[in-house]
Design an enzyme around this catalytic site. Structure first.
Site, PDB file in Angstrom:
ATOM      1  CD1 TRP A 124      -5.284  25.748  16.171  1.00  0.00           C
ATOM      2  CD2 TRP A 124      -6.996  26.681  15.947  1.00  0.00           C
ATOM      3  NE1 TRP A 124      -6.315  25.007  16.790  1.00  0.00           N
ATOM      4  CE2 TRP A 124      -7.409  25.521  16.439  1.00  0.00           C
ATOM      5  CE3 TRP A 124      -8.130  27.991  15.731  1.00  0.00           C
ATOM      6  CZ2 TRP A 124      -8.862  25.418  16.682  1.00  0.00           C
ATOM      7  CZ3 TRP A 124      -9.359  27.602  16.004  1.00  0.00           C
ATOM      8  CH2 TRP A 124      -9.772  26.543  16.606  1.00  0.00           C
ATOM      9  CG  ASP A 184      -2.243  31.323  18.754  1.00  0.00           C
ATOM     10  OD1 ASP A 184      -1.988  31.215  19.906  1.00  0.00           O
ATOM     11  OD2 ASP A 184      -3.170  30.881  17.893  1.00  0.00           O
ATOM     12  CE  LYS A 233      -5.845  25.008  23.346  1.00  0.00           C
ATOM     13  NZ  LYS A 233      -6.513  23.887  22.604  1.00  0.00           N
TER      14      LYS A 233
END
Length: 356
Positions: free
Chosen positions: A99, A166, A190
């Protein structure tokens, strides 16, 4: 049979969230309307988003001078929105996984990108240390938790430029000193809610640095000024996220959640270390993620990988197959996953060990 949900995302959510959201899908607080059918400008939804923002500010102890946004398109859009809004000359990034690599690629469309350190040389199995951040950079970007590789930055860094993070897969799992960040973003799927909404926490003084022409929907200033209501937001996902926030407060807040999460991770990592069949992909215990425990078969037992996966699935373990770039197994230990499920996985590992 009870399923133990170790999926990396979309992932397990609290029963409280599921029940309250299911009720609201049929009838929102006795209004006779589904939460999926109300106007995003109705007083009912304005109260939902107001309460959600209030709880986020309380749980994370967010100081004054920050705005809380609910945006669409997932954290992946933030990979481009961040540099579009803040990269003028040079931005710095820490490359700790897939990511982070994708965020670096997107930033490259907007200006110079300096990768101050990377763990790609060892398949992202550790966290880089001892790097230097140029003081003339526009910002420094990190990915705090790496779901695929199982590493996590567990402290809030002191850096000489605006820190952007992030936090998609570890936000709300522990307290965070928000004052050290210029911007935090996180996909909800999540620890917060179902896929479809992204949380953004932005320090408002950064908005004054925006001087290039930016398409309306891609400008943070647009969404701050319109309080996340410039366009129709993902109403259902925000409502479900509110229920999780209520649940989190009822659990005692983020300090309590951190204690529970660290206990779950510790007992699982202890078993991985003890069990003759397995080893952690992240060697340094300090770097290991509390949210995503990644492990593989020891080389001499590599041929038993599929057999263990089938065995674990038969025992109700869901979502433990590792990412294809790492292989092996991954147990995601998000907030809503109980210690009971972790103990069930440990028992499964021990039972399989006896068969080999």
């Amino acid at each position: 049979m009870k399923k133990h949900n170790f999926n990396p995302g979309p992932s397990i959510l609290p029963e409280f969230t599921l029940e309250k959201t299911a009720e609201a899908v049929l009838d929102l607080d006795g209004t006779g309307l589904s939460v999926m059918s109300i106007s995003h400008r109705s007083k009912e939804f304005i109260e939902i988003i107001r309460e959600a923002k209030s709880l986020i500010k309380e749980l994370l102890d967010i100081p004054d001078g920050y705005s809380i946004l609910f945006l669409g398109s997932g954290a992946s859009l933030q990979f481009a929105m961040v540099p579009y809004n803040f990269l003028y000359k040079k931005a710095t990034y820490l490359n700790t996984g897939s990511w982070a690599s994708k965020a670096i690629k997107e930033a490259g469309f907007f200006g110079e990108v300096v990768v101050v350190a990377s763990s790609k040389d060892k398949n992202f199995s550790y966290l880089p240390k001892g790097f230097t951040i140029p003081p003339d950079a526009d910002y420094f970007h990190i990915t705090t938790n790496n779901t695929i590789y199982g590493t996590e930055i567990k402290t809030d860094m002191d850096v000489p430029v605006s820190l952007i993070a992030d936090m998609s897969s570890d936000i709300f799992s522990r307290p965070v000193d928000v004052s050290k960040y210029g911007l935090i973003y996180a996909g909800a799927q999540k620890n917060l809610g179902p896929a479809g909404v992204t949380l953004v926490i932005i320090r408002e003084d950064l908005l004054d640095r925006i001087d290039r022409a930016i398409p309306t929907m891609l400008s943070y200033k647009t969404h701050v000024e319109k309080e996340s209501l410039f366009n129709t937001p993902p109403v259902l996902s925000i409502y479900a996220s509110l229920q999780t926030l209520i649940w989190l407060k009822d659990q005692g807040g983020l300090s309590s959640m951190q204690k529970v999460n660290e206990e779950k991770a510790a007992i699982l990592y202890d078993e991985i270390e003890r069990n003759k069949l397995f080893r952690c992909t992240v060697e340094n215990a300090v770097d290991r993620s509390v949210m995503n425990a990644c492990f593989v078969m020891q080389e001499e037992y590599k041929d038993f990988e599929n057999s263990f996966l089938d065995f674990a699935t038969s025992k109700g373990m869901i979502g433990i197959k590792g990412h294809r770039s790492v292989g092996g197994f991954r147990a995601s230990l998000y907030n809503a996953l109980t210690k009971k499920s972790v103990l069930a996985l440990i028992e499964t590992m021990q039972d399989f060990e006896k068969t080999v």
